[in-house]
Design an enzyme around this catalytic site. Structure first.
Site, mmCIF file in Angstrom:
data_model
loop_
_atom_site.group_PDB
_atom_site.id
_atom_site.type_symbol
_atom_site.label_atom_id
_atom_site.label_comp_id
_atom_site.label_asym_id
_atom_site.label_seq_id
_atom_site.Cartn_x
_atom_site.Cartn_y
_atom_site.Cartn_z
ATOM 1 N N SER A 78 0.824 -1.210 0.000
ATOM 2 C CA SER A 78 0.000 0.000 0.000
ATOM 3 C C SER A 78 0.860 1.262 0.000
ATOM 4 C CB SER A 78 -0.927 0.022 1.217
ATOM 5 O OG SER A 78 -0.190 0.208 2.415
ATOM 6 N N CYS A 86 -1.411 1.238 10.714
ATOM 7 C CA CYS A 86 -0.840 -0.112 10.797
ATOM 8 C C CYS A 86 -0.881 -0.844 9.444
ATOM 9 C CB CYS A 86 -1.625 -0.908 11.838
ATOM 10 S SG CYS A 86 -1.230 -2.656 11.894
ATOM 11 N N PRO A 87 0.225 -1.505 9.028
ATOM 12 C CA PRO A 87 1.516 -1.670 9.721
ATOM 13 C C PRO A 87 2.506 -0.545 9.416
ATOM 14 C CG PRO A 87 1.518 -3.011 7.754
ATOM 15 C CD PRO A 87 0.152 -2.357 7.815
ATOM 16 N N GLY A 88 2.118 0.419 8.552
ATOM 17 C CA GLY A 88 3.002 1.563 8.326
ATOM 18 C C GLY A 88 3.334 1.854 6.877
ATOM 19 N N ASP A 98 -5.927 5.741 5.026
ATOM 20 C CA ASP A 98 -6.225 4.606 4.144
ATOM 21 C C ASP A 98 -7.010 3.550 4.924
ATOM 22 O OD1 ASP A 98 -6.193 3.100 1.776
ATOM 23 O OD2 ASP A 98 -4.348 2.067 2.327
ATOM 24 N N LYS A 133 -12.806 3.591 -0.248
ATOM 25 C CA LYS A 133 -13.024 2.226 -0.705
ATOM 26 C C LYS A 133 -14.398 2.157 -1.375
ATOM 27 C CE LYS A 133 -9.253 1.402 1.600
ATOM 28 N NZ LYS A 133 -7.948 1.176 0.962
#
Length: 361
Positions: free
Chosen positions: A186, A219-221, A275, A304
């Site tokens: 991402s 998360c996760p970054g 996001d 989304k």
């Protein structure tokens, strides 16, 4: 010529078709749309060619969400295998002189099979077009771009786009390399968004080291990674764990909170990014709240999309943003795009220029 040819992601033809139909109707350009599933492009056939050219020239390309590229042209089919150049030359005399040639394909499996042919075909076609006076010998970025979009070895749409109102990238795609230390794929979405939404001549001023950023749903970054690599200090908001390497940079402070409930203590945030996997209208309302309260100067967030009526969902969200920000007299710039690295989502960028103090004080 009567065709507005629009490149899009395979599987999103109906959305690109709905969008150009809507925008053409707003501009009073009558016509009809042709779209084939999974073809990677749609065509809007204009009843009045002059109005079609005007639409491609005057309607900001940045207003199109699902379009990767567009141009005005015509279909050239049944080209003889031994003289495809000659077949195209028969249809270019009414084109303006162009400063660049792009021989392209849709972004599909069929298109990938054609890409090798297109690379070889570009040189002889360019030489013939130069001799015909339709293409300059040197690259000239201030002149229109000549496009040949091959959909098979003997069929192509040929035409032109305006260099100040199109995508600067071949096939409308900015390709980026996945960083080896990126926490998730991402990360490429935010990397692409910065390149697409922030002009090069303003980049050093608006995206620079030392800025403060907030990443909602971090998360996760993956998105935090892009902020850190640009030298920013990040408040990462997520109940889940963050990437250890990011935390060791000293630029990230992790808040285990719900991204919908978190608000900063000060109005000094340069960038808000988000996001989160949530209904698009809920994310939209969250972003509006951050804007009218003057919490952040610039925002990049993903919406989304549902499986069906994606354009309608986008239109609903963007209309709500415009209505609410106009109601509060917020001065802003907005652009939304279905980026190459997006999937079932679009990315929205809002630059907040001014929020009246009486709105949030």
């Amino acid at each position: 010529m009567s065709s507005i040819v629009i490149y899009c992601r395979s599987g999103f033809e109906n959305d690109a078709a709905a969008e150009i139909t809507y925008l053409a109707a707003e501009a009073e350009v009558a016509g009809y749309v042709k779209a084939k599933p999974d073809s990677g492009y749609v065509v809007y056939e204009c009843f009045d060619p002059e109005l079609g050219i005007r639409l491609v020239k005057k309607l900001p390309f940045s207003n199109l969400v699902f379009a990767r590229q567009w141009f005005f042209g015509r279909l050239v089919n049944k080209m003889p295998v031994d003289d495809r150049v000659g077949a195209i030359l028969e249809h270019v005399d009414d084109l303006p002189e162009c400063g660049e040639l792009r021989v392209e394909t849709p972004d599909t499996n069929t298109g990938k099979e054609l890409s090798k042919f297109c690379k070889k075909f570009s040189t002889p076609l360019a030489k013939a077009l130069e001799k015909r006076g339709v293409l300059s010998r040197e690259l000239m970025t201030n002149k229109p771009v000549l496009h040949a979009l091959f959909i098979s070895t003997d069929t192509a749409y040929v035409g032109f786009s305006f260099s100040n109102n199109n995508s600067p990238y071949p096939m409308g795609i900015l390709r980026l390399k996945m960083p080896s230390d990126g926490p998730s794929r991402s990360t490429l979405k935010l990397d692409e968004a910065f390149h697409v939404f922030v002009p090069k001549d303003e980049y050093e001023k608006r995206v620079r080291s030392g800025m403060r950023a907030v990443d909602l749903g971090a998360c996760p970054g993956g998105w935090t990674y892009q902020l850190v690599r640009r030298g920013m200090f990040v408040a990462a908001i997520d109940n889940g764990p963050m990437n250890d390497d990011l935390m060791e940079t000293g630029q990230v402070k992790h808040y285990r909170e719900d991204g919908f409930k978190y608000r900063p203590d000060r109005r000094n945030i340069d960038w808000l990014v988000c996001d989160m996997v949530e209904k698009p209208i809920r994310v939209t309302n969250l972003m509006i709240d951050w804007i009218v309260n003057a919490f952040a100067r610039e925002l990049i967030f993903n919406l989304k999309l549902p499986m069906k009526k994606r354009f309608e969902s986008v239109l609903e969200c963007l209309t709500l943003i415009h209505e609410e920000l106009d109601k509060y007299n917020v001065d802003y710039e907005l652009q939304a795009k279905h980026l190459f690295h997006d999937r079932e989502e679009i990315t929205v960028h809002i630059r907040v220029k001014h929020v009246p103090q009486n709105v949030y004080s």
